[in-house]
Design a protein around this motif. Structure first.
Motif, short mmCIF file in Angstrom:
data_model
loop_
_atom_site.label_atom_id
_atom_site.label_comp_id
_atom_site.label_asym_id
_atom_site.label_seq_id
_atom_site.Cartn_x
_atom_site.Cartn_y
_atom_site.Cartn_z
N SER A 183 0.82 -1.22 0.00
CA SER A 183 0.00 0.00 0.00
C SER A 183 0.85 1.26 0.00
O SER A 183 0.31 2.37 -0.04
N LYS A 186 4.05 3.32 -5.29
CA LYS A 186 3.44 4.34 -6.13
C LYS A 186 2.40 3.72 -7.05
O LYS A 186 2.59 2.62 -7.58
N THR A 187 1.31 4.42 -7.24
CA THR A 187 0.26 3.93 -8.12
C THR A 187 0.12 4.86 -9.32
O THR A 187 0.51 6.03 -9.27
N ILE A 193 -6.24 -0.94 -8.26
CA ILE A 193 -6.45 -0.77 -6.82
C ILE A 193 -7.53 -1.74 -6.29
O ILE A 193 -7.35 -2.34 -5.23
N GLY A 247 1.13 9.73 0.49
CA GLY A 247 0.14 8.97 -0.27
C GLY A 247 0.08 7.50 0.08
O GLY A 247 -0.39 6.68 -0.71
N GLN A 253 -4.78 6.09 -2.04
CA GLN A 253 -4.48 5.79 -3.43
C GLN A 253 -5.76 5.72 -4.27
O GLN A 253 -5.79 6.19 -5.41
N GLN A 257 -7.11 8.39 -7.65
CA GLN A 257 -7.35 7.94 -9.02
C GLN A 257 -8.71 8.38 -9.54
O GLN A 257 -9.60 8.67 -8.79
#
Length: 257
Positions: A183, A186-187, A193, A247, A253, A257
């Motif tokens: 978690s 980086k996304t 997710i 973040g 996250q 998005q």
């Protein structure tokens, strides 16, 4: 004693009487000299690596200390040496993770750190069943590094953490640490997710089942369960304001998005 020498060096580096030029010289000399001390007795090696992992360019600042990035060369050497002590490797991982988390490394260095941590996770000494605590520190470092892919966009870090989450033979502490670490990666628009959340929730369900089974059999709570369930919670919700700013946590996250 070597411990006292390390503490004295750190005190000198933090002193407001030490000029920036003198501090930079001391830092570079520590890194240079340390390379020749990695074959010394265990206590010397360990304190050398702890010192390298703790070096900062701004030790007198009120802000978060900035790691001394050139130390990474020696830390990589320690981490990748199959003959080095596990205790030293742990501090090498901590130091590299600190450079990733609190420093300003370029993408090439961050990628190498991620790859080398994953490789260390697959090394014979890490796979030794008695060294699960070493694997846990490597998992923590992968989370602190934050890169889910390497320089060629292969998902090396996220795959390694998912494999640990799925491994029924792995210790619950390590599996829960992996779901917290995942978690922190980086996304982007390519990150699924909902799928990651499903995997973490599935592990949480397995943890609850195992916890209840153990409690029914022994009428005692194993001491590690609170740590495991705390990791499950922190996989969704950051623990501190600093982590929120970074973040970390799936709720953060998902909202981004």
């Amino acid at each position: 004693p070597i411990v006292e020498l390390r503490r004295r060096l750190m005190t000198e580096l933090r002193s407001t009487f030490t000029s920036d030029a003198a501090r930079e010289y001391m830092l570079s000399e520590i890194v240079r000299i340390s390379q020749g001390l990695l074959d010394q007795p265990p206590g010397v090696r360990l304190n050398v690596v702890i010192l390298l992992a703790s070096l900062s360019t701004n030790p007198t600042s009120q802000d978060t200390p900035i790691p001394y990035e050139p130390a990474n060369k020696v830390l990589f050497t320690v981490l990748n040496d199959p003959d080095q002590f596990v205790q030293c490797k742990i501090w090498a991982a901590i130091g590299l993770a600190r450079i990733s988390r609190d420093g300003n490394p370029n993408i090439t260095l961050k990628s190498r750190i991620a790859v080398d941590l994953v490789n260390a996770l697959n090394s014979p000494e890490a796979k030794n069943s008695d060294n699960w605590w070493y694997r846990m520190r490597l998992v923590d470092a992968i989370g602190d590094n934050g890169e889910k892919v390497n320089i060629t966009q292969d998902p090396v870090a996220i795959d390694a953490l998912i494999n640990i989450i799925h491994d029924p033979h792995e210790h619950w502490i390590l599996r829960s640490a992996a779901m917290r670490a995942i978690s922190q990666l980086k996304t982007d628009s390519q990150t699924n997710i909902p799928l990651v959340s499903h995997e973490i929730c599935a592990l949480g369900f397995q943890m609850a089942q195992n916890y209840n089974q153990q409690l029914a059999q022994t009428n005692k709570e194993a001491p590690y369960w609170r740590f495991c369930f705390m990791n499950w919670y922190l996989a969704f919700q950051p623990q501190t304001a600093e982590q929120k700013q970074r973040g970390w946590g799936l709720l953060q996250q998902a909202g981004a998005q």
